[in-house]
Design a protein around this motif. Sequence first.
Motif, PDB file in Angstrom:
ATOM      1  N   LEU A 110       0.830  -1.201   0.000  1.00  0.00           N
ATOM      2  CA  LEU A 110       0.000   0.000   0.000  1.00  0.00           C
ATOM      3  C   LEU A 110       0.866   1.253   0.000  1.00  0.00           C
ATOM      4  CD1 LEU A 110      -2.739   1.335   0.035  1.00  0.00           C
ATOM      5  CD2 LEU A 110      -2.804   1.065   2.533  1.00  0.00           C
ATOM      6  N   ASN A 111       1.965   1.225   0.728  1.00  0.00           N
ATOM      7  CA  ASN A 111       2.862   2.378   0.752  1.00  0.00           C
ATOM      8  C   ASN A 111       3.420   2.676  -0.637  1.00  0.00           C
ATOM      9  OD1 ASN A 111       4.417   4.398   2.392  1.00  0.00           O
ATOM     10  ND2 ASN A 111       6.149   3.246   1.559  1.00  0.00           N
ATOM     11  N   ASP A 112       3.799   1.636  -1.357  1.00  0.00           N
ATOM     12  CA  ASP A 112       4.300   1.828  -2.728  1.00  0.00           C
ATOM     13  C   ASP A 112       3.236   2.501  -3.600  1.00  0.00           C
ATOM     14  OD1 ASP A 112       6.705   0.697  -2.071  1.00  0.00           O
ATOM     15  OD2 ASP A 112       6.273  -1.262  -2.991  1.00  0.00           O
ATOM     16  N   ARG A 113       2.011   2.042  -3.468  1.00  0.00           N
ATOM     17  CA  ARG A 113       0.924   2.629  -4.248  1.00  0.00           C
ATOM     18  C   ARG A 113       0.701   4.094  -3.871  1.00  0.00           C
ATOM     19  NH1 ARG A 113      -5.440   1.634  -3.410  1.00  0.00           N
ATOM     20  NH2 ARG A 113      -6.195   2.668  -5.303  1.00  0.00           N
ATOM     21  N   ILE A 114       0.695   4.363  -2.581  1.00  0.00           N
ATOM     22  CA  ILE A 114       0.456   5.732  -2.109  1.00  0.00           C
ATOM     23  C   ILE A 114       1.573   6.668  -2.550  1.00  0.00           C
ATOM     24  CG2 ILE A 114       0.445   7.141  -0.006  1.00  0.00           C
ATOM     25  CD1 ILE A 114      -1.303   5.012   1.286  1.00  0.00           C
ATOM     26  N   LEU A 115       2.805   6.206  -2.516  1.00  0.00           N
ATOM     27  CA  LEU A 115       3.918   7.048  -2.955  1.00  0.00           C
ATOM     28  C   LEU A 115       3.762   7.451  -4.421  1.00  0.00           C
ATOM     29  CD1 LEU A 115       6.968   5.310  -1.225  1.00  0.00           C
ATOM     30  CD2 LEU A 115       6.014   7.565  -0.684  1.00  0.00           C
ATOM     31  N   GLN A 116       3.314   6.530  -5.248  1.00  0.00           N
ATOM     32  CA  GLN A 116       3.110   6.836  -6.655  1.00  0.00           C
ATOM     33  C   GLN A 116       1.963   7.831  -6.843  1.00  0.00           C
ATOM     34  OE1 GLN A 116       5.215   5.928  -9.123  1.00  0.00           O
ATOM     35  NE2 GLN A 116       6.386   5.096  -7.395  1.00  0.00           N
ATOM     36  N   ILE A 117       0.894   7.648  -6.089  1.00  0.00           N
ATOM     37  CA  ILE A 117      -0.230   8.587  -6.154  1.00  0.00           C
ATOM     38  C   ILE A 117       0.226   9.970  -5.692  1.00  0.00           C
ATOM     39  CG2 ILE A 117      -2.508   9.150  -5.212  1.00  0.00           C
ATOM     40  CD1 ILE A 117      -2.915   6.070  -4.916  1.00  0.00           C
ATOM     41  N   ASN A 118       0.986   9.995  -4.616  1.00  0.00           N
ATOM     42  CA  ASN A 118       1.422  11.273  -4.053  1.00  0.00           C
ATOM     43  C   ASN A 118       2.325  12.043  -5.012  1.00  0.00           C
ATOM     44  OD1 ASN A 118       1.408  12.895  -1.460  1.00  0.00           O
ATOM     45  ND2 ASN A 118       3.618  12.723  -1.806  1.00  0.00           N
ATOM     46  N   LYS A 119       3.127  11.323  -5.785  1.00  0.00           N
ATOM     47  CA  LYS A 119       4.019  11.991  -6.741  1.00  0.00           C
ATOM     48  C   LYS A 119       3.245  12.828  -7.743  1.00  0.00           C
ATOM     49  CE  LYS A 119       7.946   8.789  -6.774  1.00  0.00           C
ATOM     50  NZ  LYS A 119       8.684   7.776  -7.596  1.00  0.00           N
ATOM     51  N   ILE A 120       2.124  12.318  -8.191  1.00  0.00           N
ATOM     52  CA  ILE A 120       1.356  13.025  -9.220  1.00  0.00           C
ATOM     53  C   ILE A 120       0.474  14.104  -8.609  1.00  0.00           C
ATOM     54  CG2 ILE A 120      -0.692  11.529  -9.248  1.00  0.00           C
ATOM     55  CD1 ILE A 120       1.103  13.031 -12.320  1.00  0.00           C
ATOM     56  N   VAL A 121       0.250  14.032  -7.294  1.00  0.00           N
ATOM     57  CA  VAL A 121      -0.590  15.045  -6.652  1.00  0.00           C
ATOM     58  C   VAL A 121       0.329  16.073  -5.984  1.00  0.00           C
ATOM     59  CG1 VAL A 121      -2.494  15.454  -5.046  1.00  0.00           C
ATOM     60  CG2 VAL A 121      -2.466  13.386  -6.401  1.00  0.00           C
ATOM     61  N   SER A 122       0.498  16.012  -4.674  1.00  0.00           N
ATOM     62  CA  SER A 122       1.250  17.064  -4.000  1.00  0.00           C
ATOM     63  C   SER A 122       2.730  17.052  -4.344  1.00  0.00           C
ATOM     64  CB  SER A 122       1.069  16.950  -2.483  1.00  0.00           C
ATOM     65  OG  SER A 122       1.551  15.714  -1.996  1.00  0.00           O
ATOM     66  N   GLY A 123       3.270  15.886  -4.708  1.00  0.00           N
ATOM     67  CA  GLY A 123       4.685  15.833  -5.022  1.00  0.00           C
ATOM     68  C   GLY A 123       5.059  16.636  -6.244  1.00  0.00           C
ATOM     69  N   LYS A 124       4.134  16.815  -7.169  1.00  0.00           N
ATOM     70  CA  LYS A 124       4.422  17.533  -8.412  1.00  0.00           C
ATOM     71  C   LYS A 124       3.820  18.932  -8.428  1.00  0.00           C
ATOM     72  CE  LYS A 124       3.990  17.181 -13.443  1.00  0.00           C
ATOM     73  NZ  LYS A 124       3.494  16.367 -14.582  1.00  0.00           N
ATOM     74  N   GLY A 125       2.583  19.040  -8.054  1.00  0.00           N
ATOM     75  CA  GLY A 125       1.879  20.317  -8.214  1.00  0.00           C
ATOM     76  C   GLY A 125       1.649  21.100  -6.948  1.00  0.00           C
ATOM     77  N   GLY A 126       2.102  20.590  -5.796  1.00  0.00           N
ATOM     78  CA  GLY A 126       1.960  21.329  -4.551  1.00  0.00           C
ATOM     79  C   GLY A 126       0.517  21.543  -4.147  1.00  0.00           C
ATOM     80  N   VAL A 127       0.267  22.679  -3.501  1.00  0.00           N
ATOM     81  CA  VAL A 127      -1.057  22.955  -2.943  1.00  0.00           C
ATOM     82  C   VAL A 127      -2.130  22.960  -4.032  1.00  0.00           C
ATOM     83  CG1 VAL A 127      -2.454  24.688  -1.758  1.00  0.00           C
ATOM     84  CG2 VAL A 127      -0.125  24.227  -0.976  1.00  0.00           C
ATOM     85  N   ALA A 128      -1.822  23.526  -5.189  1.00  0.00           N
ATOM     86  CA  ALA A 128      -2.828  23.585  -6.257  1.00  0.00           C
ATOM     87  C   ALA A 128      -3.260  22.188  -6.681  1.00  0.00           C
ATOM     88  CB  ALA A 128      -2.276  24.354  -7.455  1.00  0.00           C
ATOM     89  N   ALA A 129      -2.310  21.238  -6.728  1.00  0.00           N
ATOM     90  CA  ALA A 129      -2.644  19.870  -7.118  1.00  0.00           C
ATOM     91  C   ALA A 129      -3.437  19.163  -6.029  1.00  0.00           C
ATOM     92  CB  ALA A 129      -1.374  19.090  -7.438  1.00  0.00           C
ATOM     93  N   VAL A 130      -3.079  19.392  -4.779  1.00  0.00           N
ATOM     94  CA  VAL A 130      -3.847  18.825  -3.670  1.00  0.00           C
ATOM     95  C   VAL A 130      -5.295  19.304  -3.767  1.00  0.00           C
ATOM     96  CG1 VAL A 130      -4.150  18.812  -1.161  1.00  0.00           C
ATOM     97  CG2 VAL A 130      -1.858  18.556  -2.140  1.00  0.00           C
TER      98      VAL A 130
END
Length: 295
Positions: free
Chosen positions: A236-256
């Motif tokens: 699950l952690n691996d999956r969440i890390l990948q999801i997080n990269k495309i959300v807050s990891g890339k676009g910051g607050v606007a992506a969140v």
Amino acid sequence: MNEKLMGVFAPITTPFTADGTVDYSGLEHNVRAYAKSGLKGFLALGSNGENKSLTNEEKLKVLEIICTCKREDQVVMAGCIFESTFETIEMAHRMEAYHPDFLTLLPPNYFKKQMTDDVLCRYFTDVAEAVHTPCLVYNAPQYAGGVGLSIPLIKRVAQHPNIVGVKDSSTGNIESILFAVRNHFDVMAGSINNFFMGMVTGASGGVLSLADSFPDITVELYRLLASKHYDKAVALNDRILQINKIVSGKGGVAAVKYAMDLNGLVGGYPRLPLLPLAEEDKAGIREKLAAEGLL
């Protein structure tokens, strides 16, 4: 561990309308939705809340809504973040009228060269002694002009009876912090990137930006780690890390905020000078979240 700090906290966002005003009704909608989730509570007025873009009166109104609309047993950490000891204490006293469970203190950084361990220790302890609410220190150099909290400093402030924990959003330090203070001081992961290792080595919980958009999967990861179901937790952690990269990891607050909009919450606009996402970035997020079965 302090039971109040055991679990997943959402670093709650502040929704704005297109003209830059705070959407208080949207914020209320979000908190009432989060009250139905397994979230332990919230960090109000942190970086995801665009703390530095809010007026003091807006900050107090945001905190009031969060404290009023949360589930009774949910815990609130209030970010009390200013450059001077005087203003921090003044706002802390105003915040205490809404009864947050903790105050979160970020180190001042405008006079970066003067922010030695002695200066920061004095700052944290002066605030802690002036308030009734327990304090957490916040180690996030990326939001404090490069000012981080050294291990010796954390050990020093951990001796103060009204400083009860640290939220660590730095890179590569959570294990060292835990080894230094975990027997008498709560340590919380401030990022999904250090949450797994933090929990394995003794952290109380985590303040995770992905919880703003998808609280259920972050809470499930906490439950797996707390119950030591590591095989399932790794997957699950691996999956969440990948999801997080495309959300807050890339676009910051606007992506969140955009991911929140996609999941039935009110993300809204960021406040200028932060810009909303470009359409191609939105499309990438939609595609990834749909592929993960989250939409």
